[in-house]
Write an enzyme that holds these catalytic residues in place. Structure first.
Site, PDB file in Angstrom:
ATOM      1  N   ASP A  78       9.969  71.168   1.841  1.00 21.98           N
ATOM      2  CA  ASP A  78       9.937  72.552   1.292  1.00 21.98           C
ATOM      3  C   ASP A  78      11.353  73.426   1.651  1.00 21.98           C
ATOM      4  O   ASP A  78      12.114  72.959   2.479  1.00 21.98           O
ATOM      5  CB  ASP A  78       8.948  73.449   2.306  1.00 21.98           C
ATOM      6  CG  ASP A  78       7.758  72.723   2.168  1.00 21.98           C
ATOM      7  OD1 ASP A  78       7.102  72.493   1.186  1.00 21.98           O
ATOM      8  OD2 ASP A  78       6.850  72.583   3.468  1.00 21.98           O
ATOM      9  N   GLU A 100       8.469  73.932  -3.337  1.00 22.21           N
ATOM     10  CA  GLU A 100       8.385  72.503  -3.014  1.00 22.21           C
ATOM     11  C   GLU A 100       9.248  71.693  -3.931  1.00 22.21           C
ATOM     12  O   GLU A 100       9.587  71.979  -5.010  1.00 22.21           O
ATOM     13  CB  GLU A 100       6.764  72.043  -3.571  1.00 22.21           C
ATOM     14  CG  GLU A 100       5.806  72.648  -2.722  1.00 22.21           C
ATOM     15  CD  GLU A 100       5.724  71.916  -1.342  1.00 22.21           C
ATOM     16  OE1 GLU A 100       6.067  70.737  -1.338  1.00 22.21           O
ATOM     17  OE2 GLU A 100       5.293  72.742  -0.517  1.00 22.21           O
ATOM     18  N   LYS A 119      10.235  67.789  -4.871  1.00 22.09           N
ATOM     19  CA  LYS A 119       9.753  66.393  -4.893  1.00 22.09           C
ATOM     20  C   LYS A 119      10.984  65.479  -5.514  1.00 22.09           C
ATOM     21  O   LYS A 119      11.652  65.806  -6.420  1.00 22.09           O
ATOM     22  CB  LYS A 119       8.520  66.172  -5.540  1.00 22.09           C
ATOM     23  CG  LYS A 119       7.569  66.927  -5.014  1.00 22.09           C
ATOM     24  CD  LYS A 119       7.046  66.336  -3.591  1.00 22.09           C
ATOM     25  CE  LYS A 119       5.891  67.140  -2.919  1.00 22.09           C
ATOM     26  NZ  LYS A 119       5.763  66.651  -1.654  1.00 22.09           N
TER      27      LYS A 119
END
Length: 269
Positions: A162, A172, A174
């Site tokens: 985060d 977020e 990724k």
């Protein structure tokens, strides 16, 4: 270092050592105590303190007394301890194949590794400024690269990658290595619950970085409303199964419906 910080650091060091001695991965240990892999990672990097419940669950699963997590004499942590590696010093051990060519290759590789280690140290010092305590774990180097490109910082005290911007908006992050599987989706969470899904809904955006090996190729910005169909699908599955979902994925087709905010060019970080 305060006594509290020292105790948390000692716990982190002992937890990692005991887990490895038991032959368990972070993912397997997380599964055994009903927590996320990210939670175990935070504990082993001394970024989070365990609750009494987690402490006793760890002792039970690892079959050790609770006291084993905090035993030992106080000593200040070095950068080598933080990274989990240390530079090679001379004299070198004899190589298994004791020939001049093997010895020369060993010496050359050690020198190259020493040069690389100096670079890792510098990168770790930069990573510390962005809230990443171990650049060699959990895609730390890749996350650092994405944070710098997007002008973000890791959000302290939260699970996963985060991040926050200068105004406190949450995101977020990724990463995915498409050289492993070009059609693979983006793995979300090892134990996805409805509470976590609601957390995913609340962030300002998702940034998904696509790599080929160690080379960053693209970053996509995906807004939570674009993922709502998946959120609802996962919620139904949690309700139907009565348990968290293990490793759901965002399909790449969904990712690429987002806004491409970065594409690799001649200059790279």
């Amino acid at each position: 270092m305060t006594d509290y910080q020292f105790a948390r650091l000692r716990f982190a060091q002992h937890l990692r050592t005991i887990r490895q001695e038991k032959g368990l991965t972070q993912e397997k240990l997380a599964e055994l105590i009903g927590k996320t892999t990210e939670h175990i990672s935070f504990l082993e990097r001394a970024e989070r303190s365990p609750s009494f419940e987690v402490l006793f669950d760890l002792a039970r699963v690892l079959e050790v007394p609770v006291s084993s997590f905090v035993e030992g004499e106080k000593s200040d942590a070095t950068l080598e301890e933080t990274l989990g590696i240390s530079p090679i010093t001379y004299p070198l051990p004899e190589p298994v194949s004791d020939t001049p060519s093997v010895k020369e290759q060993q010496k050359s590789d050690v020198e190259r590794l020493s040069d690389a280690f100096r670079g890792i140290r510098e990168a770790q010092q930069l990573a510390d400024e962005y809230g990443i305590n171990d650049i060699l774990q959990d895609n730390g180097g890749k996350v650092l690269q994405v944070l710098i490109l997007l002008g973000l910082r890791i959000s302290p005290g939260r699970e996963g990658n985060d991040a926050v911007d200068s105004e406190g908006n949450e995101y977020e992050l990724k990463t995915i290595n498409r050289s492993l599987n070009k059609n693979a989706g983006v793995t979300i969470h090892h134990h996805l619950t409805k509470d976590i899904i609601n957390k995913y809904r609340a962030v300002k955006a998702w940034y998904i970085a696509i790599y080929e090996g160690v080379e960053l190729k693209e970053i996509y910005k995906v807004l939570p409303p674009q993922l709502e169909d998946l959120f609802q699908k996962w919620e139904r599955k949690v309700d139907n199964d009565g348990q968290p979902i293990n490793n759901p994925k965002i399909p790449m087709a969904v990712v690429k419906k987002g806004e491409q905010v970065y594409r690799c060019g001649p200059r790279r970080i």
